[in-house]
Enzyme design. Sequence first.
Site, short mmCIF file in Angstrom:
data_model
loop_
_atom_site.label_atom_id
_atom_site.label_comp_id
_atom_site.label_asym_id
_atom_site.label_seq_id
_atom_site.Cartn_x
_atom_site.Cartn_y
_atom_site.Cartn_z
N HIS A 227 0.22 1.69 -4.92
CA HIS A 227 -0.01 2.25 -3.58
C HIS A 227 0.04 3.79 -3.66
CE1 HIS A 227 -0.36 1.32 0.67
NE2 HIS A 227 0.64 2.14 0.98
N ASP B 120 -2.02 -2.48 -6.24
CA ASP B 120 -1.26 -2.22 -5.02
C ASP B 120 -0.61 -3.52 -4.56
OD1 ASP B 120 -0.28 -1.50 -2.52
OD2 ASP B 120 -2.06 -0.33 -1.99
N SER C 158 -2.93 4.01 3.95
CA SER C 158 -2.08 2.90 4.36
C SER C 158 -2.17 2.69 5.87
CB SER C 158 -0.66 3.13 3.88
OG SER C 158 0.02 1.90 3.76
#
Length: 658
Positions: free
Chosen positions: A338, A307, A201
């Site tokens: 995610h 995601d 991320s």
Amino acid sequence: MPIRARVTRLTYRSLVVAASAALMTMTLSPTGAQSAPVRESRPVYSYEHAIRESVWVDTRLDGDGDGKTDRVAVDIVRPREPAQQGRKIPVIMDASPYYSCCGRGNESQKKTYDANGNVAQFPLFYDNFFVPRGYAFVAVDLAGTNRSDGCVDVGGRSDIQSAKAVVDWLNGRARGYTTRTGGAPARAGWTNGSTGMIGKSYDGTIANGVAATGVEGLKTIVPISAISSWYDYYFAKGAPLYDSGPEWLSDYVESPEARARCQAVQKRLVDEAPRTGDLTRLWSERDYVRNADNVTASVFAVHGMQDLNVRTKHFGQWWDALADEGVERKVWLSQTGHVDPFDFRRAEWVATLHRWFDHYLLGYDNGIDHEPMADIERAPDQWSTDRVWPPRATHSTSLRPGNGTAAGVGTLGLMPARPGSVETFTDDPKLDETDWAAQIDRSTSAKAGFITKPLGRDLRLSGSSKVTITATPSTSSAHLSAVLVDLGPDTIRDYATAGEGITTLTERTCWGASTPGDSPCFKVTQARTAAVGYTVFSRGWADLGNYASGAKGRPLTPGRAYTLTLDLHASDHVVPAGHRLALIVGGTDKDLIDPPATTPTLSLDLARTSARLPIVGGAAAFVRATAGSAAAVAPSPSRLSGVAEPRAIRPIPGGGSR
């Protein structure tokens, strides 16, 4: 880039790796023996007695405007034995804003420190596993976070320089100090400068950004669920994806001291990132895709195809740009949201990552660069591979919507609609893609659906799609959504739950060595699944006011037709024989984009609307899949089952639980 130049570039890289393999085998072998070639690094060094130290690296920026250049904290753990023997080692680096505010990994681990201020616990398993195998692990606090100076600027110059400066320091080009404010120098004489960056991320985003600078010494990056353009994190062609901008995220991750001194940066993040969705200079600075031609590092990307935080447009546009530049690359695409691969394919992930770093950082000729480029999760825990991704047989194929026998329940095929064909819907901000898909066979006022006949053969879509829509609004503002749906029963990862496709259990497995303060043991996870009657597998959104430019929106004139192209996000999905493929066009996709200022009714000109889909086998494959298929299915009187509606997500890429 010309094909010949691309081949030369790849060949040169491969030759460099191969030529260094024998040397690296000698220099990192604990005995220096020159027997059979080493194909895998082994845990021969002590983790318990490893050197743990902290260094502050000068970024040469003054982000907080205090008249002094900012220093970022760099926490290091490295094996003691190579330095004692005069051997230099490579570095695995994770640069993050989350080490003190939010935590890393499925268990939200944070850095902890001993009485001397050295790190006692590094989050995740990278240090436990790789340090005994002859790597240093370096955890960098981005500027404005934890023990670093400066300010968080959310993917901008300060964020990227925080990590790039450390790569420079590892290669002898930047200054480091033993304390945050002192003058005693710290040098990285223990490393050969070869660096690999990894992270999920926000952390993976920093890896993308640093690679886009072309910094010397960065050999590979492993971006997991990473952003490639911060504009596309907050907006989709003018349509806001969240109700706040980058200033909220900056405030969330900054240290308390930074919040007090970084008000000017906060103001710039508000003033230069207007909620209009216009593409400003601030966003251009945070677009790494435009600098993909600088990338010299290899790239191993991982992304969840469901995601809804860092959406797969980020992966798709980054991957395509890297391909255009001939960058060596590999990808895993999962059915999760995610989620880190350590939590959806743990053993295979550790083994593959190990071989990846051994090849690109130690120079071992272990063959990973000749293996299939892509691993795709087809069903929970069931994977396929592709030598090249997307497959070479993939061709952009135009499918056309048409009127059906009921309003809003149309057809999807190769033939264009007759001029004058129209479908109409009214934006309902209370509804989302699950509401639309569940009632695909019914006339509803909030969407227009277009459906193929049941397929006689499997149909695979691989890559990114585009949908061009000509719509006439009844008001001065309008948002559009388009989704691709596989209509038919299946069992998939339940990406809509809090675990986003995984369930965390209580038992643990261990991956590396330990100390009393740093355990390598992590909770086991398993796939969380759902039986569904449809699967939404690609999405895209836009503000119709951006019809003339993706950079700036304009007010709409009610009653006038506008044409706009939406980018649908990258995916790889097989619609099985017996299922149907659907394209749905709607207004606000609740909790995935914000609604417009008005509630428009939109009329679609079907003759001027089309979807360009990446079909493996192209139009011929579509013809084969739809030829001789069963008669059209009668509209279902009940809702189809699917996962839960999208959850409202705070704009925190990867902070918190995963």
